[in-house]
Design a protein around this motif. Structure first.
Motif, PDB file in Angstrom:
ATOM      1  N   PHE A 218      78.381  17.200  69.430  1.00  0.00           N
ATOM      2  CA  PHE A 218      77.316  18.186  69.251  1.00  0.00           C
ATOM      3  C   PHE A 218      77.195  18.578  67.779  1.00  0.00           C
ATOM      4  CE2 PHE A 218      75.818  22.559  69.000  1.00  0.00           C
ATOM      5  CZ  PHE A 218      74.616  22.482  69.691  1.00  0.00           C
ATOM      6  N   ASP A 219      78.324  18.888  67.153  1.00  0.00           N
ATOM      7  CA  ASP A 219      78.311  19.290  65.747  1.00  0.00           C
ATOM      8  C   ASP A 219      77.788  18.169  64.856  1.00  0.00           C
ATOM      9  OD1 ASP A 219      79.319  21.771  66.446  1.00  0.00           O
ATOM     10  OD2 ASP A 219      81.397  21.264  65.926  1.00  0.00           O
ATOM     11  N   ALA A 220      78.251  16.948  65.079  1.00  0.00           N
ATOM     12  CA  ALA A 220      77.816  15.817  64.261  1.00  0.00           C
ATOM     13  C   ALA A 220      76.314  15.593  64.398  1.00  0.00           C
ATOM     14  CB  ALA A 220      78.582  14.550  64.649  1.00  0.00           C
ATOM     15  N   LEU A 221      75.808  15.624  65.612  1.00  0.00           N
ATOM     16  CA  LEU A 221      74.378  15.396  65.829  1.00  0.00           C
ATOM     17  C   LEU A 221      73.532  16.508  65.226  1.00  0.00           C
ATOM     18  CD1 LEU A 221      74.518  14.071  69.480  1.00  0.00           C
ATOM     19  CD2 LEU A 221      73.640  12.800  67.521  1.00  0.00           C
ATOM     20  N   THR A 222      73.950  17.761  65.380  1.00  0.00           N
ATOM     21  CA  THR A 222      73.141  18.848  64.838  1.00  0.00           C
ATOM     22  C   THR A 222      73.184  18.883  63.312  1.00  0.00           C
ATOM     23  OG1 THR A 222      74.949  20.419  65.218  1.00  0.00           O
ATOM     24  CG2 THR A 222      73.237  20.288  66.905  1.00  0.00           C
ATOM     25  N   VAL A 223      74.343  18.626  62.726  1.00  0.00           N
ATOM     26  CA  VAL A 223      74.430  18.582  61.257  1.00  0.00           C
ATOM     27  C   VAL A 223      73.575  17.431  60.722  1.00  0.00           C
ATOM     28  CG1 VAL A 223      75.975  18.087  59.302  1.00  0.00           C
ATOM     29  CG2 VAL A 223      76.654  19.750  61.047  1.00  0.00           C
ATOM     30  N   ALA A 224      73.656  16.272  61.360  1.00  0.00           N
ATOM     31  CA  ALA A 224      72.863  15.122  60.929  1.00  0.00           C
ATOM     32  C   ALA A 224      71.368  15.439  60.983  1.00  0.00           C
ATOM     33  CB  ALA A 224      73.187  13.901  61.785  1.00  0.00           C
TER      34      ALA A 224
ATOM     35  N   ASP B 108      77.603  11.279  52.895  1.00  0.00           N
ATOM     36  CA  ASP B 108      77.471  12.704  52.569  1.00  0.00           C
ATOM     37  C   ASP B 108      77.764  13.582  53.785  1.00  0.00           C
ATOM     38  OD1 ASP B 108      76.689  12.027  49.971  1.00  0.00           O
ATOM     39  OD2 ASP B 108      74.541  12.093  50.468  1.00  0.00           O
ATOM     40  N   LEU B 109      77.224  13.176  54.934  1.00  0.00           N
ATOM     41  CA  LEU B 109      77.452  13.957  56.154  1.00  0.00           C
ATOM     42  C   LEU B 109      78.924  13.938  56.553  1.00  0.00           C
ATOM     43  CD1 LEU B 109      74.381  12.865  58.309  1.00  0.00           C
ATOM     44  CD2 LEU B 109      74.686  15.025  57.080  1.00  0.00           C
ATOM     45  N   ALA B 110      79.558  12.774  56.430  1.00  0.00           N
ATOM     46  CA  ALA B 110      80.979  12.653  56.767  1.00  0.00           C
ATOM     47  C   ALA B 110      81.811  13.575  55.885  1.00  0.00           C
ATOM     48  CB  ALA B 110      81.436  11.202  56.623  1.00  0.00           C
ATOM     49  N   ASN B 111      81.502  13.620  54.593  1.00  0.00           N
ATOM     50  CA  ASN B 111      82.220  14.524  53.682  1.00  0.00           C
ATOM     51  C   ASN B 111      82.008  15.978  54.080  1.00  0.00           C
ATOM     52  OD1 ASN B 111      83.323  12.493  52.092  1.00  0.00           O
ATOM     53  ND2 ASN B 111      81.601  12.489  50.663  1.00  0.00           N
ATOM     54  N   GLU B 112      80.777  16.325  54.447  1.00  0.00           N
ATOM     55  CA  GLU B 112      80.475  17.706  54.838  1.00  0.00           C
ATOM     56  C   GLU B 112      81.249  18.107  56.095  1.00  0.00           C
ATOM     57  OE1 GLU B 112      76.648  20.318  56.307  1.00  0.00           O
ATOM     58  OE2 GLU B 112      76.305  18.681  54.892  1.00  0.00           O
ATOM     59  N   ILE B 113      81.330  17.184  57.050  1.00  0.00           N
ATOM     60  CA  ILE B 113      82.017  17.474  58.307  1.00  0.00           C
ATOM     61  C   ILE B 113      83.533  17.360  58.145  1.00  0.00           C
ATOM     62  CG2 ILE B 113      82.329  16.658  60.695  1.00  0.00           C
ATOM     63  CD1 ILE B 113      79.368  15.856  60.666  1.00  0.00           C
TER      64      ILE B 113
ATOM     65  N   LEU C  72      82.309   9.213  61.750  1.00  0.00           N
ATOM     66  CA  LEU C  72      81.026   9.871  61.976  1.00  0.00           C
ATOM     67  C   LEU C  72      80.036   8.914  62.629  1.00  0.00           C
ATOM     68  CD1 LEU C  72      79.117  12.238  61.810  1.00  0.00           C
ATOM     69  CD2 LEU C  72      78.573  11.536  59.453  1.00  0.00           C
ATOM     70  N   SER C  73      80.001   7.677  62.163  1.00  0.00           N
ATOM     71  CA  SER C  73      79.105   6.680  62.751  1.00  0.00           C
ATOM     72  C   SER C  73      79.388   6.502  64.239  1.00  0.00           C
ATOM     73  CB  SER C  73      79.265   5.351  62.012  1.00  0.00           C
ATOM     74  OG  SER C  73      78.503   4.342  62.628  1.00  0.00           O
ATOM     75  N   GLU C  74      80.654   6.370  64.595  1.00  0.00           N
ATOM     76  CA  GLU C  74      81.036   6.212  65.998  1.00  0.00           C
ATOM     77  C   GLU C  74      80.719   7.458  66.810  1.00  0.00           C
ATOM     78  OE1 GLU C  74      85.123   4.966  66.031  1.00  0.00           O
ATOM     79  OE2 GLU C  74      84.661   3.148  64.895  1.00  0.00           O
TER      80      GLU C  74
END
Length: 144
Positions: free
Chosen positions: A80-86, A102-107, A114-116
């Motif tokens: 949920f967090d990964a999808l909403t941040v993306a 960038d998203l992976a670093n943020e999370i 993150l891709s998986e």
């Protein structure tokens, strides 16, 4: 539709509990129902009823629904967090405003993780929203 005795039994199952039918499909061998029971003991009552009337059935999946948004769609909190941040950061925009790194670093996880996580989250959302009925949760075999 020809209303045979077993169909009446299925209707009795549903009316004797607080079950909510979310989806129904069928063919000449099976009825497939996606049913929400507010209490687990009502699923047990249904099982006992089917045993009593010699209706075979199988439960393929039981999932607790929660009031949390992630739980309602079958997502883990991390998905949920990964999808909403993306989404919020523009990863799904065309053209993209953010990349996976960038998203992976943020999370705080790796690019690969993150891709998986995004792929698994997409799969869960598709199965829980678009493919309802193609995967049964409650199946009753009707013998003519």
């Amino acid at each position: 539709m020809e209303w045979i005795d077993q169909v009446r039994l299925v209707l009795q199952i549903l009316t004797n509990t607080s079950a909510t039918v979310l989806d129904v499909s069928g063919d000449n061998e099976y009825w497939t129902l996606r049913i929400m029971y507010p209490y687990r003991d009502e699923l047990s009552e249904t099982s006992e009823f089917c045993d009593q009337y010699e209706l075979s059935f199988e439960v393929e999946r039981v999932r607790e629904l929660s009031s949390e948004t992630a739980g309602r769609y079958g997502l883990t909190d991390e998905q949920f967090d990964a999808l909403t941040v993306a989404c919020e950061e523009g990863y799904f925009d065309v053209p993209r405003k953010a990349d996976l790194g960038d998203l992976a670093n943020e999370i705080g996880i790796s690019h690969q993780a993150l891709s998986e996580r995004l792929r698994r989250g997409h799969e869960v959302l598709i199965k829980e929203t678009l493919l309802i009925g193609s995967r049964s949760q409650f199946r009753i075999r009707l013998e003519p």
